[in-house]
Structure formats: structure tokens, C-alpha cells
Design a protein around this motif. Structure first.
Motif, mmCIF file in Angstrom:
data_model
loop_
_atom_site.group_PDB
_atom_site.id
_atom_site.type_symbol
_atom_site.label_atom_id
_atom_site.label_comp_id
_atom_site.label_asym_id
_atom_site.label_seq_id
_atom_site.Cartn_x
_atom_site.Cartn_y
_atom_site.Cartn_z
ATOM 1 N N LEU A 155 81.824 -144.938 -9.276
ATOM 2 C CA LEU A 155 82.676 -145.092 -10.451
ATOM 3 C C LEU A 155 82.056 -144.403 -11.662
ATOM 4 N N LEU A 156 80.754 -144.487 -11.806
ATOM 5 C CA LEU A 156 80.066 -143.828 -12.918
ATOM 6 C C LEU A 156 80.257 -142.312 -12.841
ATOM 7 N N VAL A 157 80.127 -141.733 -11.665
ATOM 8 C CA VAL A 157 80.307 -140.287 -11.500
ATOM 9 C C VAL A 157 81.746 -139.897 -11.802
ATOM 10 N N ARG A 158 82.704 -140.687 -11.339
ATOM 11 C CA ARG A 158 84.123 -140.408 -11.623
ATOM 12 C C ARG A 158 84.413 -140.475 -13.117
ATOM 13 N N ILE A 159 83.814 -141.448 -13.798
ATOM 14 C CA ILE A 159 84.053 -141.596 -15.227
ATOM 15 C C ILE A 159 83.448 -140.433 -16.003
ATOM 16 N N ILE A 160 82.247 -140.020 -15.654
ATOM 17 C CA ILE A 160 81.639 -138.883 -16.340
ATOM 18 C C ILE A 160 82.473 -137.620 -16.113
ATOM 19 N N GLY A 161 82.967 -137.428 -14.904
ATOM 20 C CA GLY A 161 83.858 -136.295 -14.640
ATOM 21 C C GLY A 161 85.141 -136.385 -15.437
ATOM 22 N N ASP A 162 85.694 -137.578 -15.562
ATOM 23 C CA ASP A 162 86.923 -137.767 -16.331
ATOM 24 C C ASP A 162 86.690 -137.509 -17.814
ATOM 25 N N ILE A 163 85.538 -137.894 -18.313
ATOM 26 C CA ILE A 163 85.227 -137.645 -19.729
ATOM 27 C C ILE A 163 85.200 -136.138 -19.986
ATOM 28 N N PHE A 164 84.550 -135.381 -19.115
ATOM 29 C CA PHE A 164 84.464 -133.932 -19.321
ATOM 30 C C PHE A 164 85.808 -133.241 -19.144
ATOM 31 N N ARG A 165 86.652 -133.710 -18.242
ATOM 32 C CA ARG A 165 87.948 -133.062 -17.992
ATOM 33 C C ARG A 165 89.034 -133.488 -18.957
ATOM 34 N N SER A 166 88.840 -134.569 -19.664
ATOM 35 C CA SER A 166 89.882 -135.112 -20.524
ATOM 36 C C SER A 166 90.176 -134.166 -21.683
ATOM 37 N N ARG A 167 91.435 -133.779 -21.813
ATOM 38 C CA ARG A 167 91.836 -132.866 -22.877
ATOM 39 C C ARG A 167 92.280 -133.606 -24.135
ATOM 40 N N ASP A 168 92.545 -134.898 -24.040
ATOM 41 C CA ASP A 168 93.006 -135.637 -25.203
ATOM 42 C C ASP A 168 91.872 -136.203 -26.050
ATOM 43 N N LEU A 169 90.630 -136.004 -25.633
ATOM 44 C CA LEU A 169 89.466 -136.425 -26.415
ATOM 45 C C LEU A 169 88.839 -135.217 -27.094
ATOM 46 N N VAL A 214 77.801 -151.777 -19.073
ATOM 47 C CA VAL A 214 78.760 -152.095 -20.135
ATOM 48 C C VAL A 214 79.643 -150.889 -20.413
ATOM 49 N N GLY A 215 79.054 -149.698 -20.469
ATOM 50 C CA GLY A 215 79.827 -148.489 -20.750
ATOM 51 C C GLY A 215 80.898 -148.217 -19.718
ATOM 52 N N VAL A 216 80.566 -148.391 -18.449
ATOM 53 C CA VAL A 216 81.551 -148.170 -17.381
ATOM 54 C C VAL A 216 82.686 -149.180 -17.490
ATOM 55 N N PHE A 217 82.363 -150.430 -17.697
ATOM 56 C CA PHE A 217 83.410 -151.454 -17.770
ATOM 57 C C PHE A 217 84.285 -151.271 -19.008
ATOM 58 N N VAL A 218 83.684 -150.909 -20.147
ATOM 59 C CA VAL A 218 84.475 -150.673 -21.357
ATOM 60 C C VAL A 218 85.372 -149.457 -21.167
ATOM 61 N N TYR A 219 84.852 -148.411 -20.558
ATOM 62 C CA TYR A 219 85.657 -147.214 -20.321
ATOM 63 C C TYR A 219 86.845 -147.524 -19.408
ATOM 64 N N VAL A 220 86.592 -148.273 -18.352
ATOM 65 C CA VAL A 220 87.680 -148.615 -17.429
ATOM 66 C C VAL A 220 88.729 -149.460 -18.135
ATOM 67 N N LEU A 221 88.304 -150.387 -18.964
ATOM 68 C CA LEU A 221 89.264 -151.210 -19.704
ATOM 69 C C LEU A 221 90.042 -150.387 -20.728
ATOM 70 N N ALA A 222 89.364 -149.476 -21.414
ATOM 71 C CA ALA A 222 90.006 -148.716 -22.482
ATOM 72 C C ALA A 222 90.851 -147.556 -21.957
ATOM 73 N N ARG A 223 90.371 -146.861 -20.947
ATOM 74 C CA ARG A 223 91.039 -145.632 -20.518
ATOM 75 C C ARG A 223 91.316 -145.577 -19.025
ATOM 76 N N GLY A 224 91.260 -146.700 -18.356
ATOM 77 C CA GLY A 224 91.441 -146.718 -16.904
ATOM 78 C C GLY A 224 92.804 -146.250 -16.454
ATOM 79 N N ARG A 225 93.845 -146.705 -17.130
ATOM 80 C CA ARG A 225 95.204 -146.321 -16.738
ATOM 81 C C ARG A 225 95.433 -144.831 -16.957
ATOM 82 N N SER A 226 95.022 -144.329 -18.110
ATOM 83 C CA SER A 226 95.224 -142.902 -18.376
ATOM 84 C C SER A 226 94.330 -142.047 -17.484
#
Length: 131
Positions: A24-38, A56-68
Motif C-alpha cells: 500500500l505504501l508503494v502504491r500511495i507513493i506512485g499515486d502521489i507522483f502520478r497525480s495531476r490534481d496536486l 499515520v501517513g498511509v492511513f491519512v492518505y487513504v482516508l483523504a484521497r483513497g476514493r480519488s
């Protein structure tokens, strides 16, 4: 045997949860780099949060941006599928024309070999096929 079966099971569960979190951490880091809306500052902030406070960072990210996150993944896969279909259509069209030209030239060469066409007629027909 100083390691009971229940402890072995518990150890396997902890290893499974750790590997799942790492994935999940690797997926989130990849999503952060690919995200065009940030913007770049937001990406930097998320990366700092995820790297410095990983759980904490992974859980907050999933809660804040998991759906998108899943919506962006689906949009990216649809775009890749569309590009693949376009590439296949272009390649098939190009190869289809080449195959038809090759068949026509083969028929012309066969007619010339049998004596049904003169050299001049063969060259005219060949120029018409290749044009």
C-alpha cells in the motif's frame, strides 16, 4: 520445539499485514507522483508525511484521497486501453495495405512469367499498384 503453533500463526499474520502495508505504501507513493490534481508543494507534503510518519501517513492518505486514487487508476487504465486499440488499428491498417500490394505484385509477376503481360504492361501495372 519451543515455538508453539499459535505463535507461528500470529507471526505469519504480522508478516502478512506488514507486506500488505508495504504494498500500500508503494502504491500511495506512485499515486502521489502520478497525480495531476496536486501541485508540487502538496506532493512534497504528502511524501514527507508518508515517509516520516509511515503508518499515520498511509492511513491519512487513504482516508483523504483513497476514493480519488481508484478513480485515477481507472482513468489511467482506460487511457492505456484506448492507446493500445489505436495502435492496433493503425498497425493492422498499414499491414493490410502492404499485404494487398504484395498480392497484387505477385499476381502481376505471375502474369508476366506466363507471358500474358509484356514488360511495358507489367511496369505500368506495377506503377499503378505502388502509387
Amino acid at each position: 520445539m519451543d515455538y508453539p503453533l499459535l505463535n507461528a500463526f500470529w507471526t505469519m499474520c504480522l508478516i502478512f499485514l506488514w507486506v500488505m502495508w508495504l504494498f500500500l505504501l508503494v502504491r500511495i507513493i506512485g499515486d502521489i507522483f502520478r497525480s495531476r490534481d496536486l501541485n508540487n508543494w502538496a506532493k512534497t507534503g504528502w511524501l514527507v508525511l508518508v515517509i516520516l510518519l509511515p503508518f499515520v501517513g498511509v492511513f491519512v492518505y487513504v482516508l483523504a484521497r483513497g476514493r480519488s486514487m481508484s478513480e485515477r487508476e481507472v482513468a489511467q487504465l482506460e487511457q492505456q486501453q484506448k492507446q493500445l486499440k489505436t495502435y492496433i488499428r493503425e498497425t493492422a491498417a498499414t499491414e493490410g495495405e502492404g499485404a494487398r500490394h504484395a498480392e497484387s505484385l505477385a499476381k502481376l509477376a505471375e502474369l508476366k512469367a506466363h507471358g500474358d503481360l509484356t514488360e511495358e504492361e507489367f511496369q505500368q501495372a506495377k506503377a499503378k499498384v505502388l502509387a
